[in-house]
Each structure stands twice: as structure tokens, then as C-alpha cells.
Design an enzyme around this catalytic site. Structure first.
Site, PDB file in Angstrom:
ATOM      1  N   SER A  49       0.903  -1.219  -0.032  1.00 55.84           N
ATOM      2  CA  SER A  49      -0.009   0.120  -0.070  1.00 55.84           C
ATOM      3  C   SER A  49       0.787   1.189  -0.032  1.00 55.84           C
ATOM      4  O   SER A  49       0.226   2.184  -0.589  1.00 55.84           O
ATOM      5  CB  SER A  49      -0.853  -0.106   1.141  1.00 55.84           C
ATOM      6  OG  SER A  49      -0.286   0.121   2.519  1.00 55.84           O
ATOM      7  N   HIS A  54       9.521   2.590   8.400  1.00 56.12           N
ATOM      8  CA  HIS A  54       9.006   1.889   9.530  1.00 56.12           C
ATOM      9  C   HIS A  54       7.869   2.464  10.433  1.00 56.12           C
ATOM     10  O   HIS A  54       7.842   3.564  10.870  1.00 56.12           O
ATOM     11  CB  HIS A  54      10.404   1.507  10.487  1.00 56.12           C
ATOM     12  CG  HIS A  54       9.989   0.450  11.399  1.00 56.12           C
ATOM     13  ND1 HIS A  54      10.027  -0.506  11.310  1.00 56.12           N
ATOM     14  CD2 HIS A  54       9.722   0.849  12.910  1.00 56.12           C
ATOM     15  CE1 HIS A  54      10.039  -1.292  12.514  1.00 56.12           C
ATOM     16  NE2 HIS A  54       9.969  -0.403  13.485  1.00 56.12           N
ATOM     17  N   GLU A  80       1.404   6.889   7.273  1.00 58.07           N
ATOM     18  CA  GLU A  80       2.700   6.615   6.329  1.00 58.07           C
ATOM     19  C   GLU A  80       2.460   6.772   4.895  1.00 58.07           C
ATOM     20  O   GLU A  80       3.498   7.275   4.387  1.00 58.07           O
ATOM     21  CB  GLU A  80       2.591   4.956   6.397  1.00 58.07           C
ATOM     22  CG  GLU A  80       3.267   4.523   7.753  1.00 58.07           C
ATOM     23  CD  GLU A  80       3.533   2.780   7.596  1.00 58.07           C
ATOM     24  OE1 GLU A  80       3.982   2.505   6.721  1.00 58.07           O
ATOM     25  OE2 GLU A  80       3.237   2.411   8.716  1.00 58.07           O
TER      26      GLU A  80
HETATM   27  C1  GRF Z   1       4.315  -0.567   6.607  1.00 57.60           C
HETATM   28  O1  GRF Z   1       3.612  -0.561   7.967  1.00 57.60           O
HETATM   29  C2  GRF Z   1       5.780  -0.120   6.628  1.00 57.60           C
HETATM   30  O2  GRF Z   1       5.890   0.994   7.554  1.00 57.60           O
HETATM   31  C3  GRF Z   1       6.617  -1.500   6.995  1.00 57.60           C
HETATM   32  O3  GRF Z   1       5.756  -2.347   6.444  1.00 57.60           O
HETATM   33  C4  GRF Z   1       4.234  -1.989   6.207  1.00 57.60           C
HETATM   34  C5  GRF Z   1       4.263  -2.236   4.896  1.00 57.60           C
HETATM   35  O4  GRF Z   1       2.803  -1.992   4.403  1.00 57.60           O
HETATM   36  N1  GRF Z   1       7.924  -1.364   7.032  1.00 57.60           N
HETATM   37  P1  GRF Z   1       2.487  -1.981   2.705  1.00 57.60           P
HETATM   38  O5  GRF Z   1       2.836  -3.372   2.105  1.00 57.60           O
HETATM   39  O6  GRF Z   1       3.189  -0.702   2.110  1.00 57.60           O
HETATM   40  O7  GRF Z   1       0.861  -1.887   2.853  1.00 57.60           O
END
Ligand code: GRF
Length: 203
Positions: free
Chosen positions: A15, A111, A181
Site C-alpha cells: 500500500s 518503519h 505512512e
Molecule cells: C508498513 O507499515 C511499513 O511501515 C512497514 O511495512 C508495512 C508495509 O505495508 N515497513 P504495505 O505493504 O506498504 O501496505
């Protein structure tokens, strides 16, 4: 910094990858998503990439049993697609020495915690949020940092804080954080590309 092509390493749903692709397509980010590499052949991120015409590759210890050969295959794939900056978007493997050397100070990771707390081996997915709740933290957040040879380690480039509410669960934290994020990753990549967040010299 002159960033034309972005490369992604991702292990699952992608995502964050999607939010960056959308920002590139809309013109919000002046860069192109040029390649995706996953260690997981079933990762939805590979399907997302292929559906959007972005080259996507499955490279792992099965396709390349020798770790040095796998590491080199990752370098070669990134170089073949003329990648300027590599984004770890939910990538659960350590980055090998050849990739680190070829893309020195040009690999960033996102992260879902305020590093240096709640990072390192085993600190991914819901484990992070469960630990934050178990420790009664009043805040958590998102960290974007340069990548080195250790998990969730390397100079922090940007952090965004988020309050933890009394009734939060690991699931509710994860849900609120993932939205942060998405926008924070786009914003931070924009700042890297514009030079507002300078990266140390590369390879
Ligand atoms: C996110 O929470 C990122 O911070 C961590 O892994 C997750 C990935 O989520 N490193 P996505 O695959 O981008 O939905």
C-alpha cells in the site's frame, strides 16, 4: 538530488508503494516508479505493479540460493532500470552488502514506529504495535531512515509522531498509522528529491 527513477523492494501488500505510484502519476512527485522487486512470489505488490505496467521481479533464496548471487541479482535489476533511489516499502529481508555498496546512502526504509525504539529483528507488522501498547506508550509514529546492514537501523531522515489513545489496540494503531505512512512517505520522498532533506554522498 537528481532522482528520476524509484525502485521498490517490498514483501507484501504494497500500500505504501501504491501511494508513491499515485503521487508520481498525479505529478505530486517528480519521479517515476521504475521497478519492483519482491522476495515473496505471492506478494500483492507484484500484482499491483504488473497491473500498472511497472516491471516487477520475484527474487529470493529459492530463485538464487547463493546469497551473494541473490544480492548481485538485486543490484543488476535495479541498475537495469536505472534506479536512482531505492525505497523499502515493507521489505522483510536484510539488504546485502553489494546492494548497500552500489546504492550507498540511496536506500530508504519506512518503519511504523519512532526508531530507534520498536525496531530490529522481529519488529514488523502487528508485533510493533502490540509492543507499543504493551509498554503503555503515549505516542508512536512513523520513521523514514537511510538503510544500512542492520534491520531498521541507519540515520533517521524524518519522523512523524502520533498519539496513542487509552482505548487503542494494535489494530487501531496500525489502521491510523498506515494512513499517515502513505502521505508521509510521499512528502518525505518529495523533500529528498527537492533537496530539502539532503542525503549524504552516494556510491
Ligand atoms: C508498513 O507499515 C511499513 O511501515 C512497514 O511495512 C508495512 C508495509 O505495508 N515497513 P504495505 O505493504 O506498504 O501496505
Amino acid at each position: 538530488m537528481d532522482v528520476r527513477n524509484l525502485g521498490f523492494l517490498a514483501s507484501h501488500r504494497g500500500s505504501n508503494f501504491q501511494s508513491v505510484v499515485d503521487a508520481c502519476r498525479s505529478g505530486e512527485l517528480a519521479a517515476s516508479p521504475a521497478v519492483v522487486i519482491s522476495n515473496n512470489g505471492r506478494a500483492f505488490v507484484l500484482e499491483r505493479a504488473r497491473q500498472q505496467g511497472i516491471p516487477a521481479f520475484f527474487l529470493n533464496g529459492k530463485t538464487h540460493p547463493d546469497p551473494a548471487v541473490l544480492d548481485q541479482a538485486i543490484v543488476d535489476t535495479l541498475n537495469e532500470h536505472e534506479i536512482d533511489l531505492v525505497v523499502l516499502a515493507g521489505f522483510l529481508k536484510k539488504i546485502g552488502p553489494r546492494t548497500l555498496g552500489a546504492f550507498r546512502n540511496r536506500i530508504v526504509n519506512i518503519h511504523p514506529a519512532l526508531l530507534p525504539r520498536y525496531g530490529g529483528r522481529g519488529m514488523f507488522g502487528e508485533n510493533v504495535h502490540k509492543a507499543v501498547i504493551a509498554n503503555g506508550e503515549s505516542e508512536t509514529g512513523v520513521t523514514i531512515h537511510l538503510v544500512d546492514g542492520e534491520y531498521d537501523h541507519g540515520p533517521v531522515l524524518a519522523q512523524r509522531r502520533m498519539a496513542v489513545n487509552a482505548d487503542d489496540t494494535a489494530e487501531s494503531l496500525a489502521q491510523r498509522l498506515i494512513d499517515i505512512e502513505h502521505s508521509f512517505l510521499v512528502e518525505t520522498l518529495g523533500d529528498i528529491i527537492s533537496g530539502t532533506i539532503p542525503l549524504p554522498n552516494g556510491a
